[in-house]
Design an enzyme around this catalytic site. Sequence first.
Site, PDB file in Angstrom:
ATOM      1  N   ASP A  41      10.594  -0.147  -1.857  1.00 48.40           N
ATOM      2  CA  ASP A  41       9.445  -0.003  -0.769  1.00 48.40           C
ATOM      3  C   ASP A  41       9.492  -0.291   0.472  1.00 48.40           C
ATOM      4  O   ASP A  41      10.674  -1.542   0.998  1.00 48.40           O
ATOM      5  CB  ASP A  41       8.558  -1.545  -1.237  1.00 48.40           C
ATOM      6  CG  ASP A  41       7.659  -2.125  -0.796  1.00 48.40           C
ATOM      7  OD1 ASP A  41       6.184  -1.189  -1.131  1.00 48.40           O
ATOM      8  OD2 ASP A  41       7.618  -2.410  -0.294  1.00 48.40           O
ATOM      9  N   TYR A  46       8.431  -1.991   9.560  1.00 47.82           N
ATOM     10  CA  TYR A  46       9.848  -3.023   9.704  1.00 47.82           C
ATOM     11  C   TYR A  46      10.424  -2.345  10.475  1.00 47.82           C
ATOM     12  O   TYR A  46      12.059  -2.350  10.423  1.00 47.82           O
ATOM     13  CB  TYR A  46      10.974  -2.098   7.800  1.00 47.82           C
ATOM     14  CG  TYR A  46       9.828  -3.111   6.698  1.00 47.82           C
ATOM     15  CD1 TYR A  46       8.626  -4.196   7.249  1.00 47.82           C
ATOM     16  CD2 TYR A  46       9.968  -2.759   5.435  1.00 47.82           C
ATOM     17  CE1 TYR A  46       8.416  -4.696   6.140  1.00 47.82           C
ATOM     18  CE2 TYR A  46       8.991  -3.953   4.211  1.00 47.82           C
ATOM     19  CZ  TYR A  46       7.732  -4.272   4.573  1.00 47.82           C
ATOM     20  OH  TYR A  46       6.975  -4.723   3.867  1.00 47.82           O
ATOM     21  N   LYS A  75       4.220   2.429   3.974  1.00 45.65           N
ATOM     22  CA  LYS A  75       2.740   1.211   4.660  1.00 45.65           C
ATOM     23  C   LYS A  75       2.022   1.891   5.828  1.00 45.65           C
ATOM     24  O   LYS A  75       2.525   1.661   6.927  1.00 45.65           O
ATOM     25  CB  LYS A  75       3.243   0.005   4.120  1.00 45.65           C
ATOM     26  CG  LYS A  75       4.100  -0.610   3.174  1.00 45.65           C
ATOM     27  CD  LYS A  75       3.194  -1.896   3.048  1.00 45.65           C
ATOM     28  CE  LYS A  75       4.893  -2.626   1.581  1.00 45.65           C
ATOM     29  NZ  LYS A  75       6.105  -2.900   1.901  1.00 45.65           N
ATOM     30  N   HIS A 108      -0.875  -1.759   4.859  1.00 46.64           N
ATOM     31  CA  HIS A 108      -0.376  -2.733   5.425  1.00 46.64           C
ATOM     32  C   HIS A 108      -0.869  -3.866   5.155  1.00 46.64           C
ATOM     33  O   HIS A 108      -0.811  -4.995   4.244  1.00 46.64           O
ATOM     34  CB  HIS A 108       0.558  -2.876   6.563  1.00 46.64           C
ATOM     35  CG  HIS A 108       1.296  -3.249   6.157  1.00 46.64           C
ATOM     36  ND1 HIS A 108       2.745  -3.467   6.645  1.00 46.64           N
ATOM     37  CD2 HIS A 108       1.875  -5.175   5.381  1.00 46.64           C
ATOM     38  CE1 HIS A 108       4.049  -4.299   5.989  1.00 46.64           C
ATOM     39  NE2 HIS A 108       3.874  -4.896   5.718  1.00 46.64           N
TER      40      HIS A 108
END
Length: 301
Positions: A41, A46, A75, A108
């Site tokens: 994931d 990030y 995402k 997200h």
Amino acid sequence: MSISHNNLKMPSLGFGTLIPDPILTISATKDALKAGFRHFDCAERYRNEKEVGEALKEGMAIEGISREEIFVTTKLWNTNHRPDRVKPAFDESLKKLGLEYVDLYLIHTPFAFQAGEEQDPRDENGNVIYDHEVTLLDTWRAMENLVDSGKCRSIGLSDISLKELISIYEAARIKPAAIQVESHPYLPETELLEYCKEKGIIFLAFAPLGHGIKPGPIEDETILEIAEKIKKTPAQVLLSWAVQRGTTLLTTPKTLTRAHENFDISLLPEDAFEQINSIKTRQRFNGVVKTGVPGFIAKGN
């Protein structure tokens, strides 16, 4: 071990890549592959999709794993909710990951932030700048077009409430294949889970261990008693509970030993499972559902 809903088959145990350090991202991702994880994931937010992609490429070559054997999610971040920004953002994630396609692409959060390159846009008072000119359905329509292109196998939503999910589900041409939300014995999200089961949507739980925040479910007296009784770690008990109730989950072991531990789960005795279901404590550890700002990511990270 995997869950199938409609045409989507997702491994039950997923490796979450929210790791701030780039070097640790690479080593932990490779260790997860080695331990048996086949579900990864990721997220634009990030800021480590490139490192995850490198680790997957190297690790898959070492372990002799084909692309078809792994499941990769990434995402769309809040600053890219405007329909004309969705495809460029997706293409950039695909490029960084070094993949021809992703198995699942998630919005997200349901919150649209001011469009632009600054992931955390704030005004002079430090408040998030939201974009009120775009709706979640506008963004969803652009996500549906990605599925039509063939490079995105399925789409879904993260940090979503039941009310928001119902609204998108009922209006969608391509129905959400999965949702990702915080869930653990202190936040079972039972009503949301039941709706997902009814509609054939995969329920993916993040922070199944309470994200290591103390006090939390991993230190709960009931969990500790069950762990001692069945000779498993508290983490293994919590992960087993999540899978046993019909959800998939994400965990982020940062060493090979911990990855093996998290992957080594089995069915709980029925009485233990019901004991956990009877835990009365209710606590959410991540306030992202109220603001769109993820509580587990440091500002500016």
